[in-house]
Motif scaffolding. Structure first.
Motif, short mmCIF file in Angstrom:
data_model
loop_
_atom_site.label_atom_id
_atom_site.label_comp_id
_atom_site.label_asym_id
_atom_site.label_seq_id
_atom_site.Cartn_x
_atom_site.Cartn_y
_atom_site.Cartn_z
N ASP A 323 -34.33 -27.80 -13.62
CA ASP A 323 -34.58 -27.02 -12.34
C ASP A 323 -33.23 -27.15 -11.43
O ASP A 323 -32.77 -26.10 -10.78
CB ASP A 323 -35.82 -27.78 -11.42
N ILE A 324 -32.65 -28.27 -11.45
CA ILE A 324 -31.53 -28.42 -10.67
C ILE A 324 -30.35 -27.66 -11.22
O ILE A 324 -29.67 -27.05 -10.33
CB ILE A 324 -31.22 -29.99 -10.59
N VAL A 325 -30.42 -27.70 -12.49
CA VAL A 325 -29.20 -27.01 -13.19
C VAL A 325 -29.28 -25.38 -13.27
O VAL A 325 -28.27 -24.83 -12.78
CB VAL A 325 -29.15 -27.29 -14.93
N GLY A 326 -30.48 -25.11 -13.01
CA GLY A 326 -30.99 -23.57 -12.82
C GLY A 326 -30.46 -23.20 -11.30
O GLY A 326 -29.61 -22.12 -11.21
N ARG A 327 -30.64 -24.03 -10.51
CA ARG A 327 -30.34 -23.54 -9.10
C ARG A 327 -28.77 -23.67 -9.00
O ARG A 327 -28.05 -22.71 -8.20
CB ARG A 327 -30.77 -24.60 -7.99
N ILE A 328 -28.00 -24.49 -9.77
CA ILE A 328 -26.61 -24.77 -9.47
C ILE A 328 -25.97 -23.68 -10.24
O ILE A 328 -25.02 -22.98 -9.68
CB ILE A 328 -26.09 -26.01 -10.15
N GLU A 329 -26.63 -23.14 -11.51
CA GLU A 329 -25.96 -21.99 -12.19
C GLU A 329 -26.17 -20.70 -11.35
O GLU A 329 -25.17 -20.03 -11.25
CB GLU A 329 -26.72 -21.85 -13.50
N GLY A 330 -27.13 -20.67 -10.75
CA GLY A 330 -27.40 -19.33 -9.85
C GLY A 330 -26.30 -19.23 -8.68
O GLY A 330 -25.81 -18.14 -8.27
N ARG A 331 -26.03 -20.39 -8.29
CA ARG A 331 -25.12 -20.71 -7.06
C ARG A 331 -23.74 -20.21 -7.70
O ARG A 331 -22.88 -19.59 -7.01
CB ARG A 331 -25.26 -22.03 -6.49
N LEU A 332 -23.54 -20.73 -8.83
CA LEU A 332 -22.09 -20.77 -9.26
C LEU A 332 -21.83 -19.06 -9.70
O LEU A 332 -20.86 -18.54 -9.22
CB LEU A 332 -21.75 -21.31 -10.64
N PHE A 333 -22.64 -18.34 -9.99
CA PHE A 333 -22.72 -17.03 -10.41
C PHE A 333 -22.39 -16.06 -9.29
O PHE A 333 -21.99 -14.88 -9.11
CB PHE A 333 -23.82 -16.44 -11.46
N ARG A 334 -22.98 -16.73 -8.17
CA ARG A 334 -23.06 -16.00 -6.92
C ARG A 334 -21.73 -16.11 -6.06
O ARG A 334 -21.41 -15.74 -4.95
CB ARG A 334 -24.33 -16.20 -6.00
N LEU A 335 -20.92 -16.99 -6.55
CA LEU A 335 -19.66 -17.69 -5.92
C LEU A 335 -18.61 -16.26 -5.79
O LEU A 335 -18.78 -15.39 -6.84
CB LEU A 335 -18.88 -18.39 -6.47
N SER A 336 -18.07 -16.11 -4.64
CA SER A 336 -17.11 -14.83 -4.63
C SER A 336 -16.08 -15.49 -3.53
O SER A 336 -16.24 -16.26 -2.76
CB SER A 336 -17.82 -13.70 -4.05
N ASP A 466 -7.34 -20.84 -8.18
CA ASP A 466 -7.58 -22.22 -7.83
C ASP A 466 -8.72 -22.51 -6.62
O ASP A 466 -9.33 -23.30 -6.52
CB ASP A 466 -6.01 -22.69 -7.43
N ASP A 467 -8.39 -21.46 -5.88
CA ASP A 467 -9.33 -21.27 -4.51
C ASP A 467 -10.80 -21.21 -4.81
O ASP A 467 -11.88 -21.73 -4.36
CB ASP A 467 -9.21 -19.96 -3.71
N LEU A 468 -11.15 -20.56 -6.08
CA LEU A 468 -12.51 -20.24 -6.59
C LEU A 468 -13.05 -21.41 -7.08
O LEU A 468 -14.09 -21.87 -7.18
CB LEU A 468 -12.48 -18.98 -7.36
N LYS A 469 -12.20 -22.24 -7.86
CA LYS A 469 -12.44 -23.46 -8.64
C LYS A 469 -12.85 -24.61 -7.66
O LYS A 469 -13.65 -25.18 -7.87
CB LYS A 469 -11.17 -23.93 -9.45
N VAL A 470 -12.21 -24.49 -6.47
CA VAL A 470 -12.87 -25.43 -5.58
C VAL A 470 -14.21 -25.32 -5.10
O VAL A 470 -15.07 -26.00 -4.83
CB VAL A 470 -11.93 -25.38 -4.33
N LEU A 471 -14.35 -23.83 -4.80
CA LEU A 471 -15.73 -23.52 -4.32
C LEU A 471 -16.75 -24.03 -5.51
O LEU A 471 -17.86 -24.43 -5.16
CB LEU A 471 -15.84 -22.05 -4.25
N ALA A 472 -16.17 -23.98 -6.69
CA ALA A 472 -17.35 -24.11 -7.74
C ALA A 472 -17.62 -25.53 -7.97
O ALA A 472 -18.67 -25.81 -8.25
CB ALA A 472 -16.72 -23.39 -9.12
N ARG A 473 -16.43 -26.41 -7.82
CA ARG A 473 -16.44 -28.01 -7.73
C ARG A 473 -17.59 -28.36 -6.96
O ARG A 473 -18.41 -29.26 -6.91
CB ARG A 473 -15.24 -28.54 -7.63
N ASP A 474 -17.27 -27.77 -5.72
CA ASP A 474 -18.37 -28.16 -4.57
C ASP A 474 -19.72 -27.91 -4.92
O ASP A 474 -20.80 -28.61 -4.24
CB ASP A 474 -17.96 -27.41 -3.30
N ALA A 475 -19.98 -26.75 -5.60
CA ALA A 475 -21.23 -26.36 -5.82
C ALA A 475 -21.91 -27.14 -6.74
O ALA A 475 -23.03 -27.33 -6.89
CB ALA A 475 -21.27 -24.91 -6.31
N THR A 476 -20.96 -27.87 -7.64
CA THR A 476 -21.77 -28.78 -8.91
C THR A 476 -21.88 -30.08 -8.17
O THR A 476 -22.19 -31.02 -9.18
CB THR A 476 -20.88 -28.67 -10.03
#
Length: 508
Positions: A323-336, A466-476
């Motif tokens: 469940d947690i992984v699913g929520r994090i995956e959805g957040r990552l795919f919505r990153l922009s 690199d900016d997008l990677k920072v957002l992704a790191r925070d999301a995980t």
């Protein structure tokens, strides 16, 4: 140090307690009060307490026989099996009249009976029964034992006085002489199998722990120590003594420190069962986190080895983690990324940045998806080949078709499955952003649009990546916590599962 008189009085007190059935002795892990009653008494007379022992145990394996003369008091404190089998309801221990039951109290009955009963005590005898079949588990069974006199005779009376010494027996002296000659030859005992030796060692370690002696377990090779501990725990479970033996096993294995945690990471299902039997919070928790993170790896092995209560915990933890992984995956795919005006980038307001987001999402989809199925074999591979003898068929590998067998691979945490693949990708995003979507990959992608490719655009592209990677790191971040005591180095799956007090099933 407990005196002989105190020990005999304590044993007699235990013998007078109310009957307890075998069923009530309990097989639930860690629920027995015997662990609290087990003291720190250590005697140098182990394993044969000639003066005070009242339980004789004969362990025979192969050509070797070990004899123990122990105390009912300590055996019943440590083992539900002995507590039940020496009770009034089940015991075959003999009294002064040669039958099962309580001893007659001194002073009861007529004078001759009182004299005969004086100095008598109750004794139990157990022998190891190997079973009728080879697959049977050897088990101690209680045998009839005559009452034992303090004078050394079985009838409870001192030997009659002799008026003169018996006549000499020539054959007796010849036998003694022959025995003496053979003893000088130092004839070694016949060898026994390793299986029989292990059985003798297990029982010796079991009784050693009952008397607070250090068990003979390997302290150098952890693989050997695991085998010994598992065998000893299995024996302790057979005699309902896990509450006493488990802490000893836990203490011994924890002395291996980091080597223990590395072994747990290699063989989580095996150590999960061992931690359960030993009632070790450390080993059980470490193994459970590995099992949940790598699930369904080892599922078949686990379902055949662990009780339903543990399986339910594993499945609940796996579901919570999914469940947690699913929520994090959805957040990552919505990153922009956003423009200078704070708008989400799109092909219409900032095409180059939108390409950065597109490449990241494509990489994420590929990294978290299962590998594609293998292509179907060609017709030339599937068509059977006629054998050289004109009858029968050969497999496409050149051998008889019945020689091809499916081999079951041993459990490995590094085997890539879908959950493991997702875990590895998420750990890469959260812990090692410098290992994916690097310069060469960005350059190759941007070259697909020749009109946009330039050195300046490539630098802008990499900077925005690199900016997008920072957002992704925070999301995980919620998934990056490692609850392993041994650390998560080299682990490809998620180790953030939290083990709570209620997950230790033996505490229920």
């Amino acid at each position: 140090m407990v005196s002989h008189m105190e020990l005999e009085q304590s044993s007699d007190t235990f013998a007078r307690r109310g009957p307890s059935s075998v069923a009530s002795s309990g097989r639930r892990h860690g629920r027995s009060s015997r662990h609290q009653r087990h003291g720190s008494y250590i005697s140098q007379d182990f394993p044969e307490f000639t003066n005070t022992g009242d339980v004789e145990i004969i362990i025979k394996a192969g050509s070797r026989t070990n004899r123990y003369l122990l105390h009912r008091l300590y055996l019943t404190q440590c083992s539900g099996f002995f507590e039940a089998s020496t009770s009034q309801e089940w015991s075959r221990g003999t009294g002064t009249d040669g039958s099962a039951g309580e001893l007659a109290r001194i002073g009861e009955g007529s004078g001759s009976d009182t004299t005969r009963n004086r100095g008598m005590k109750k004794r139990w005898r157990y022998e190891l029964d190997p079973g009728a079949n080879r697959d049977d588990v050897p088990m101690l069974v209680q045998k009839e034992e005559a009452a034992v006199s303090l004078f050394g005779a079985n009838d409870g009376r001192p030997p009659p006085p002799r008026s003169k010494p018996p006549a000499s027996n020539g054959s007796f002296f010849r036998s003694v002489a022959n025995l003496s000659l053979s003893s000088h030859g130092h004839t070694p005992p016949p060898p026994i199998s390793q299986e029989d030796q292990d059985l003798l060692t297990d029982y010796d370690n079991l009784f050693r722990i009952f008397y607070n002696h250090t068990p003979a377990l390997d302290s150098i090779d952890i693989a050997t120590a695991y085998i010994q501990c598992k065998s000893l725990l299995t024996l302790a479970d057979l005699y309902d003594a896990l509450a006493v033996v488990g802490p000893r096993i836990d203490h011994h294995l924890l002395q291996f420190n980091s080597r223990l945690f590395k072994q747990i990471a290699k063989y989580p299902p095996s150590y999960l069962k061992l931690g359960l039997l030993a009632q070790s919070k450390t080993i059980y928790q470490e193994a459970l986190i590995h099992v949940v993170g790598a699930w369904p790896q080892g599922e078949r092995h686990i379902r055949h080895q662990l009780p339903e209560s543990v399986l339910e915990i594993i499945e609940d933890k796996v579901e919570d983690l999914a469940d947690i992984v699913g929520r994090i995956e959805g957040r990552l795919f919505r990153l922009s990324l956003t423009t200078a005006r704070g708008e989400r980038v799109s092909p219409y307001n900032h095409y180059l940045d939108w390409l950065v987001v597109s490449l990241f999402r494509q990489w994420l989809a590929d990294a978290t998806s299962p590998p594609p199925p293998p292509p179907p074999p060609s017709r030339s591979q599937t068509a059977p080949a006629r054998s050289s003898h004109g009858h029968g068929f050969q497999s496409s590998r050149g051998g008889p078709s019945n020689s091809i067998s499916t081999q079951i691979q041993p459990y490995s945490p590094n085997t890539i499955t879908q959950p493991t693949n997702i875990g590895r990708s998420l750990r890469q995003i959260g812990l090692a952003p410098s290992t994916y979507l690097l310069h060469e990959e960005c350059k190759r992608f941007l070259k697909l649009s020749p009109e946009l490719y330039s050195r300046d655009n490539l630098k802008k592209f990499e900077r925005r990546m690199d900016d997008l990677k920072v957002l992704a790191r925070d999301a995980t971040k919620p998934l990056m916590k490692c609850n392993l005591l041994g650390g998560g180095e080299g682990v490809l799956y998620l180790t953030c599962t939290k083990i709570e007090e209620r997950d230790f099933v033996w505490l229920d």
